[in-house]
Every structure is written in C-alpha cells, then in structure tokens.
Scaffold this motif. Structure first.
Motif, PDB file in Angstrom:
ATOM      1  N   HIS A   7       0.401  -1.528   0.350  1.00 44.51           N
ATOM      2  CA  HIS A   7       0.496  -0.130   0.297  1.00 44.51           C
ATOM      3  C   HIS A   7       0.990   1.183  -0.001  1.00 44.51           C
ATOM      4  CE1 HIS A   7      -3.153   3.749   1.019  1.00 44.51           C
ATOM      5  NE2 HIS A   7      -2.437   3.247   2.186  1.00 44.51           N
ATOM      6  N   SER A  32      -0.081   6.261  -4.936  1.00 44.71           N
ATOM      7  CA  SER A  32       0.510   5.865  -6.021  1.00 44.71           C
ATOM      8  C   SER A  32       0.170   5.602  -7.121  1.00 44.71           C
ATOM      9  CB  SER A  32       1.290   4.428  -5.439  1.00 44.71           C
ATOM     10  OG  SER A  32       1.776   3.609  -6.566  1.00 44.71           O
ATOM     11  N   PHE A  53       1.560   3.300  -9.818  1.00 43.28           N
ATOM     12  CA  PHE A  53       1.254   1.968  -9.487  1.00 43.28           C
ATOM     13  C   PHE A  53       0.412   1.205  -8.765  1.00 43.28           C
ATOM     14  CE2 PHE A  53       5.158   4.295 -10.293  1.00 43.28           C
ATOM     15  CZ  PHE A  53       5.490   4.948 -11.470  1.00 43.28           C
ATOM     16  N   SER A  54       0.070  -0.022  -9.753  1.00 47.53           N
ATOM     17  CA  SER A  54      -0.901  -1.075  -8.745  1.00 47.53           C
ATOM     18  C   SER A  54       0.521  -1.755  -8.109  1.00 47.53           C
ATOM     19  CB  SER A  54      -1.503  -2.393  -9.681  1.00 47.53           C
ATOM     20  OG  SER A  54      -0.413  -2.600 -11.053  1.00 47.53           O
ATOM     21  N   GLN A  55      -0.267  -3.335  -7.576  1.00 50.55           N
ATOM     22  CA  GLN A  55       0.862  -4.396  -6.821  1.00 50.55           C
ATOM     23  C   GLN A  55       1.701  -4.824  -8.157  1.00 50.55           C
ATOM     24  OE1 GLN A  55       1.546  -4.780  -3.008  1.00 50.55           O
ATOM     25  NE2 GLN A  55       2.650  -6.124  -3.873  1.00 50.55           N
ATOM     26  N   ARG A  56       0.881  -5.510  -8.817  1.00 53.61           N
ATOM     27  CA  ARG A  56       1.557  -5.895  -9.738  1.00 53.61           C
ATOM     28  C   ARG A  56       2.846  -5.582 -10.593  1.00 53.61           C
ATOM     29  NH1 ARG A  56      -2.401 -10.298 -13.339  1.00 53.61           N
ATOM     30  NH2 ARG A  56      -2.245 -11.626 -11.678  1.00 53.61           N
ATOM     31  N   GLN A  57       2.333  -3.972 -10.458  1.00 55.90           N
ATOM     32  CA  GLN A  57       3.574  -3.121 -11.534  1.00 55.90           C
ATOM     33  C   GLN A  57       4.815  -3.290 -10.690  1.00 55.90           C
ATOM     34  OE1 GLN A  57       1.050  -0.393 -12.253  1.00 55.90           O
ATOM     35  NE2 GLN A  57       0.406  -0.227 -14.379  1.00 55.90           N
TER      36      GLN A  57
END
Length: 94
Positions: free
Chosen positions: A2, A6, A8-12
């Motif tokens: 978290h 941001s 950006f996602s978790q995957r990114q």
C-alpha cells in the motif's frame, strides 16, 4: 503493498522489483520487506480512518482530525526549532 497516492499497482511494483533483480541491481528489497516497512511507517506516521454510516445507510470514512493536527503541530515545532538554530548558528548569509 500500500503506497498512498501511488500510480502503480501491486503487480507493477512486483514487476519493477523483478526487473531490478534480473538486472543485477544490488540491495533490492523483497516485497515482504517493503510491506513490513510500509506497515511500520503507517503505524508510526499514518492517520487512522474512522468508519461512519450515513443517514441514508451509506458507509464513508474520515481521517482522524486529532492525528492530523498532531502531525502538523510536530512539523511546525521542528520548523521553528530549525529556523532558530539557523539564526543562532548562521553566519549572516541566507
């Protein structure tokens, strides 16, 4: 992971860490260590969200005003102390 505000996602973020690793970048943090650090920082410096139920049954959250005021107050104290130190130890130049 978290990261407030941001883009950006978790995957990114996972991809970025993987790219750093495969390109032999030193001291790349693990996802778990970043999650642990984020949890610690959130606990130390974060502002709690308070859950409320609206009159029409909707749920909404507000940030803790007392915690926000405490953080601003601390910032102002450090700013004043920093400025006083500059005036006392300064050599007359800005």
């Amino acid at each position: 992971m978290h990261l407030p505000r941001s883009v950006f996602s978790q995957r990114q973020l996972d991809l970025f860490l993987w790219l750093l690793t495969v390109n032999d970048v030193d001291d790349v943090p693990s996802v778990k260590s970043m999650q642990t650090l984020n949890a610690m920082l959130q606990k130390m410096c974060g502002v709690d969200s308070i859950k409320y139920k609206g009159a029409l049954g909707h749920t909404y959250y507000v940030n803790s005003l007392s915690q926000i005021i405490a953080q601003v107050r601390i910032y102002l104290v450090f700013a004043v102390l920093s400025n006083e130190r500059h005036v006392v130890t300064g050599n007359g130049k800005s």
